[in-house]
Scaffold this active site. Structure first.
Site, PDB file in Angstrom:
ATOM      1  N   CYS A   1       6.146  41.279 -26.602  1.00 16.03           N
ATOM      2  CA  CYS A   1       5.948  39.839 -26.540  1.00 16.03           C
ATOM      3  C   CYS A   1       7.146  39.150 -25.895  1.00 16.03           C
ATOM      4  CB  CYS A   1       5.728  39.291 -27.955  1.00 16.03           C
ATOM      5  SG  CYS A   1       5.284  37.541 -28.008  1.00 16.03           S
TER       6      CYS A   1
ATOM      7  N   ASP B   1       8.488  36.635 -27.085  1.00 11.99           N
ATOM      8  CA  ASP B   1       9.250  36.056 -28.198  1.00 11.99           C
ATOM      9  C   ASP B   1      10.710  36.506 -28.146  1.00 11.99           C
ATOM     10  OD1 ASP B   1      10.322  35.579 -30.913  1.00 11.99           O
ATOM     11  OD2 ASP B   1       8.255  35.077 -31.407  1.00 11.99           O
TER      12      ASP B   1
ATOM     13  N   ARG C   1      12.854  36.690 -30.317  1.00  8.84           N
ATOM     14  CA  ARG C   1      13.328  37.432 -31.486  1.00  8.84           C
ATOM     15  C   ARG C   1      13.007  38.920 -31.398  1.00  8.84           C
ATOM     16  NH1 ARG C   1       9.976  33.977 -35.673  1.00  8.84           N
ATOM     17  NH2 ARG C   1       8.491  34.366 -33.954  1.00  8.84           N
TER      18      ARG C   1
ATOM     19  N   HIS D   1       4.449  42.107 -33.166  1.00  9.39           N
ATOM     20  CA  HIS D   1       5.478  41.672 -34.126  1.00  9.39           C
ATOM     21  C   HIS D   1       4.947  40.604 -35.077  1.00  9.39           C
ATOM     22  CE1 HIS D   1       6.458  37.647 -32.374  1.00  9.39           C
ATOM     23  NE2 HIS D   1       5.939  38.191 -31.280  1.00  9.39           N
TER      24      HIS D   1
ATOM     25  N   CYS E   1       4.036  35.901 -34.786  1.00  5.35           N
ATOM     26  CA  CYS E   1       3.791  35.739 -33.352  1.00  5.35           C
ATOM     27  C   CYS E   1       3.082  34.412 -33.085  1.00  5.35           C
ATOM     28  CB  CYS E   1       2.950  36.899 -32.821  1.00  5.35           C
ATOM     29  SG  CYS E   1       2.611  36.806 -31.044  1.00  5.35           S
TER      30      CYS E   1
END
Length: 216
Positions: free
Chosen positions: A47, A49, A51, A108, A111
């Site tokens: 992703c 993302d 993080r 994850h 999300c």
């Protein structure tokens, strides 16, 4: 192009720190990477993302992973229609040119893309239904996964289940690519589905026989 601006000072400082330490200490390695090219053993679809840090999770160095990131770590089905397909192009290059031995889809927790898909499919995000929404049309890829989890009772259970469905749907779609299927059938490529819990640092793998995720 007048919109581009110089880097902010903090990024320049971080780059200079990296060049003076990490790069300086490993100059020969970087030179070798540049002259000999890349030979990654695995591709990872993860992703966007911020993080989710694939190289940190696996303690990997430059040159080890061919990484493609998109919203909700999705792989679309094989559609050779002449349009722009960034994810499909990355998969094609990894499998046919780089000859990676492993192709990993990494989902994850928490999300945002998956939450958006859940909201859209349940009628709570009409803006994502608009044809002009790039996010909404991208999350259409995950609609089959939503159909499989919408019977869950609790909202939090649906989110977690759909996060993992994003991995399963992507694995299913990967097998619609002829060159992926050929490599898998020829035992030169293996597919892997993973899901990581950001807060707990946990990692789970997809077990196709039970269609469930188990701790690594």
């Amino acid at each position: 192009m007048n919109a581009a601006k110089p880097l902010p000072a903090y990024l320049i400082q971080r780059y200079q720190g990296w060049k003076a330490t990490t790069y300086s200490d490993n100059r020969a390695w970087y030179k070798r990477l540049a002259t000999e090219g890349q030979r990654p053993r695995a591709m990872v679809v993860s992703c966007c993302d911020s993080r989710v840090h694939v190289t940190s999770i696996f303690g990997a160095d430059q040159g080890e992973f061919f990484i493609h990131r998109n919203v909700a770590n999705l792989v679309p089905p094989y559609e050779p229609d002449g349009d722009h397909h960034g994810t499909s192009a990355a998969v094609e290059y990894a499998v046919t040119a780089l000859k990676v031995a492993h192709l990993i889809v990494l989902g994850h927790s928490q999300c945002g893309g998956v939450q958006g898909c859940l909201d859209m499919c349940s009628g709570n995000a009409p803006h994502l239904e608009e044809t002009s929404s790039f996010v909404g049309r991208w999350m259409d890829i995950l609609r089959p996964g939503y159909e499989r989890v919408k019977a869950a009772n609790k909202a939090e259970d649906q989110v977690r289940a759909l996060e993992k469905e994003s991995v399963i749907v992507s694995l299913e779609n990967l097998m619609t690519f002829p060159f992926v299927k050929e490599a898998v059938d020829g035992n030169t490529l293996s597919l892997h589905g993973l899901w990581t819990d950001i807060g707990e640092g946990g990692l789970e793998y997809f077990e196709p026989k039970t269609r469930s995720f188990k701790p690594v």
